[in-house]
Design a protein around this motif. Structure first.
Motif, mmCIF file in Angstrom:
data_model
loop_
_atom_site.group_PDB
_atom_site.id
_atom_site.type_symbol
_atom_site.label_atom_id
_atom_site.label_comp_id
_atom_site.label_asym_id
_atom_site.label_seq_id
_atom_site.Cartn_x
_atom_site.Cartn_y
_atom_site.Cartn_z
ATOM 1 N N GLU A 32 52.430 87.657 38.546
ATOM 2 C CA GLU A 32 52.592 88.494 37.347
ATOM 3 C C GLU A 32 53.912 88.200 36.644
ATOM 4 O O GLU A 32 53.963 88.127 35.415
ATOM 5 C CB GLU A 32 52.494 89.975 37.714
ATOM 6 C CG GLU A 32 51.078 90.382 38.075
ATOM 7 C CD GLU A 32 50.970 91.789 38.637
ATOM 8 O OE1 GLU A 32 51.994 92.323 39.157
ATOM 9 O OE2 GLU A 32 49.857 92.350 38.575
ATOM 10 N N ARG A 33 54.977 87.989 37.408
ATOM 11 C CA ARG A 33 56.264 87.647 36.804
ATOM 12 C C ARG A 33 56.181 86.286 36.093
ATOM 13 O O ARG A 33 56.715 86.124 34.999
ATOM 14 C CB ARG A 33 57.380 87.654 37.852
ATOM 15 C CG ARG A 33 57.753 89.062 38.306
ATOM 16 C CD ARG A 33 58.973 89.081 39.204
ATOM 17 N NE ARG A 33 58.792 88.361 40.457
ATOM 18 C CZ ARG A 33 58.179 88.853 41.532
ATOM 19 N NH1 ARG A 33 57.692 90.086 41.520
ATOM 20 N NH2 ARG A 33 58.066 88.131 42.639
ATOM 21 N N LEU A 34 55.496 85.332 36.721
ATOM 22 C CA LEU A 34 55.307 84.037 36.077
ATOM 23 C C LEU A 34 54.511 84.202 34.796
ATOM 24 O O LEU A 34 54.891 83.678 33.739
ATOM 25 C CB LEU A 34 54.612 83.049 37.018
ATOM 26 C CG LEU A 34 54.217 81.707 36.397
ATOM 27 C CD1 LEU A 34 55.443 80.959 35.860
ATOM 28 C CD2 LEU A 34 53.460 80.862 37.406
ATOM 29 N N ARG A 35 53.407 84.934 34.869
ATOM 30 C CA ARG A 35 52.574 85.173 33.674
ATOM 31 C C ARG A 35 53.421 85.733 32.539
ATOM 32 O O ARG A 35 53.383 85.235 31.421
ATOM 33 C CB ARG A 35 51.459 86.156 34.027
ATOM 34 C CG ARG A 35 50.594 86.578 32.843
ATOM 35 C CD ARG A 35 49.930 87.906 33.071
ATOM 36 N NE ARG A 35 50.911 88.969 33.288
ATOM 37 C CZ ARG A 35 50.620 90.118 33.867
ATOM 38 N NH1 ARG A 35 49.405 90.374 34.307
ATOM 39 N NH2 ARG A 35 51.554 91.044 34.020
ATOM 40 N N PRO A 40 56.363 83.870 25.887
ATOM 41 C CA PRO A 40 57.046 83.283 24.726
ATOM 42 C C PRO A 40 56.611 81.851 24.405
ATOM 43 O O PRO A 40 56.675 81.421 23.256
ATOM 44 C CB PRO A 40 58.527 83.307 25.117
ATOM 45 C CG PRO A 40 58.636 84.326 26.204
ATOM 46 C CD PRO A 40 57.310 84.303 26.905
ATOM 47 N N TYR A 41 56.156 81.114 25.408
ATOM 48 C CA TYR A 41 55.734 79.735 25.182
ATOM 49 C C TYR A 41 54.465 79.638 24.339
ATOM 50 O O TYR A 41 54.215 78.613 23.713
ATOM 51 C CB TYR A 41 55.497 79.010 26.512
ATOM 52 C CG TYR A 41 56.742 78.822 27.345
ATOM 53 C CD1 TYR A 41 57.805 78.060 26.883
ATOM 54 C CD2 TYR A 41 56.841 79.389 28.606
ATOM 55 C CE1 TYR A 41 58.940 77.866 27.652
ATOM 56 C CE2 TYR A 41 57.968 79.206 29.386
ATOM 57 C CZ TYR A 41 59.015 78.451 28.908
ATOM 58 O OH TYR A 41 60.131 78.267 29.673
ATOM 59 N N ALA A 42 53.645 80.690 24.327
ATOM 60 C CA ALA A 42 52.397 80.649 23.571
ATOM 61 C C ALA A 42 52.663 80.393 22.090
ATOM 62 O O ALA A 42 51.960 79.604 21.457
ATOM 63 C CB ALA A 42 51.610 81.943 23.767
ATOM 64 N N ILE A 55 47.726 79.169 26.492
ATOM 65 C CA ILE A 55 48.176 79.074 27.880
ATOM 66 C C ILE A 55 47.151 79.716 28.796
ATOM 67 O O ILE A 55 46.738 80.859 28.586
ATOM 68 C CB ILE A 55 49.544 79.748 28.082
ATOM 69 C CG1 ILE A 55 50.594 79.051 27.223
ATOM 70 C CG2 ILE A 55 49.945 79.727 29.564
ATOM 71 C CD1 ILE A 55 51.968 79.667 27.278
ATOM 72 N N VAL A 56 46.761 78.950 29.829
ATOM 73 C CA VAL A 56 45.859 79.451 30.854
ATOM 74 C C VAL A 56 46.596 79.349 32.193
ATOM 75 O O VAL A 56 47.013 78.267 32.594
ATOM 76 C CB VAL A 56 44.541 78.654 30.917
ATOM 77 C CG1 VAL A 56 43.662 79.156 32.056
ATOM 78 C CG2 VAL A 56 43.804 78.738 29.591
ATOM 79 N N GLN A 70 48.530 89.418 26.328
ATOM 80 C CA GLN A 70 48.585 88.748 25.031
ATOM 81 C C GLN A 70 49.388 87.456 25.166
ATOM 82 O O GLN A 70 50.529 87.476 25.592
ATOM 83 C CB GLN A 70 49.251 89.673 24.005
ATOM 84 C CG GLN A 70 49.312 89.103 22.619
ATOM 85 C CD GLN A 70 47.950 89.066 21.945
ATOM 86 O OE1 GLN A 70 47.109 89.924 22.172
ATOM 87 N NE2 GLN A 70 47.746 88.072 21.111
ATOM 88 N N GLY A 71 48.762 86.331 24.858
ATOM 89 C CA GLY A 71 49.434 85.038 24.905
ATOM 90 C C GLY A 71 49.175 84.225 26.158
ATOM 91 O O GLY A 71 49.394 83.019 26.157
ATOM 92 N N VAL A 72 48.714 84.873 27.227
ATOM 93 C CA VAL A 72 48.445 84.144 28.476
ATOM 94 C C VAL A 72 47.116 84.620 29.055
ATOM 95 O O VAL A 72 46.984 85.780 29.454
ATOM 96 C CB VAL A 72 49.557 84.341 29.527
ATOM 97 C CG1 VAL A 72 49.235 83.575 30.810
ATOM 98 C CG2 VAL A 72 50.917 83.908 28.979
ATOM 99 N N ARG A 73 46.145 83.719 29.075
ATOM 100 C CA ARG A 73 44.854 84.021 29.703
ATOM 101 C C ARG A 73 44.947 83.657 31.171
ATOM 102 O O ARG A 73 45.387 82.564 31.524
ATOM 103 C CB ARG A 73 43.742 83.219 29.024
ATOM 104 C CG ARG A 73 42.363 83.602 29.533
ATOM 105 C CD ARG A 73 41.263 82.885 28.776
ATOM 106 N NE ARG A 73 40.939 81.630 29.440
ATOM 107 C CZ ARG A 73 40.820 80.453 28.837
ATOM 108 N NH1 ARG A 73 41.033 80.331 27.549
ATOM 109 N NH2 ARG A 73 40.496 79.381 29.526
ATOM 110 N N VAL A 74 44.564 84.573 32.026
ATOM 111 C CA VAL A 74 44.581 84.333 33.470
ATOM 112 C C VAL A 74 43.161 84.052 33.930
ATOM 113 O O VAL A 74 42.238 84.811 33.622
ATOM 114 C CB VAL A 74 45.181 85.532 34.242
ATOM 115 C CG1 VAL A 74 45.149 85.274 35.737
ATOM 116 C CG2 VAL A 74 46.604 85.814 33.766
#
Length: 132
Positions: A32-35, A40-42, A55-56, A70-74
């Protein structure tokens, strides 16, 4: 390649494991911390990959319950995270640029065979400052 945003696939287990910060005590929390650090990279992109990007974050094992933000699909791998990463890279081939973030040599070879570029964990996770 189309005008679609570049795809950045992050190998969560490998990137989290690249820094010995106690991640093994709470694998889900570490993922979760990595996600959250990827958000911001998205919009901004990554070194060598202008933004915006899709980003996936591929998770497995104890981190399978991590939700998208928002911005990172897991994406939770039903089996091997590496197999899911390769499948995602293969699906992007010819349609858009794909960057796989991992230090796993075998995974890098498999992803590159499908046209993906690869970068190491420091691309998204700088090393913490040294405590001397």
């Amino acid at each position: 390649m189309t005008g679609e945003r570049a795809l950045v696939i992050v190998d969560a287990a490998n990137v989290v494991g690249s820094v010995p910060d106690g991640w093994w005590r709470d694998r889900r929390g570490a993922a979760e911390r990595l996600r959250d650090s990827l958000v911001p990279y998205a919009a901004a992109g990554l070194p060598g990959q202008a933004g915006p990007v899709e980003i996936v974050l591929v998770v497995e094992g104890a981190a399978r319950e991590v939700a998208s933000v928002q911005g990172v699909r897991v994406e939770a791998a039903p089996g091997s995270g590496d197999d899911l990463i390769v499948a995602l890279a293969a699906a992007a081939r010819g349609a858009r640029s794909c960057l796989v973030v991992t230090a796993d040599r075998e995974l890098r070879q498999r992803a590159e065979a499908h046209g993906a570029r690869c970068a190491g964990p420091r691309t998204v996770r700088p090393l913490p400052p040294r405590r001397d």
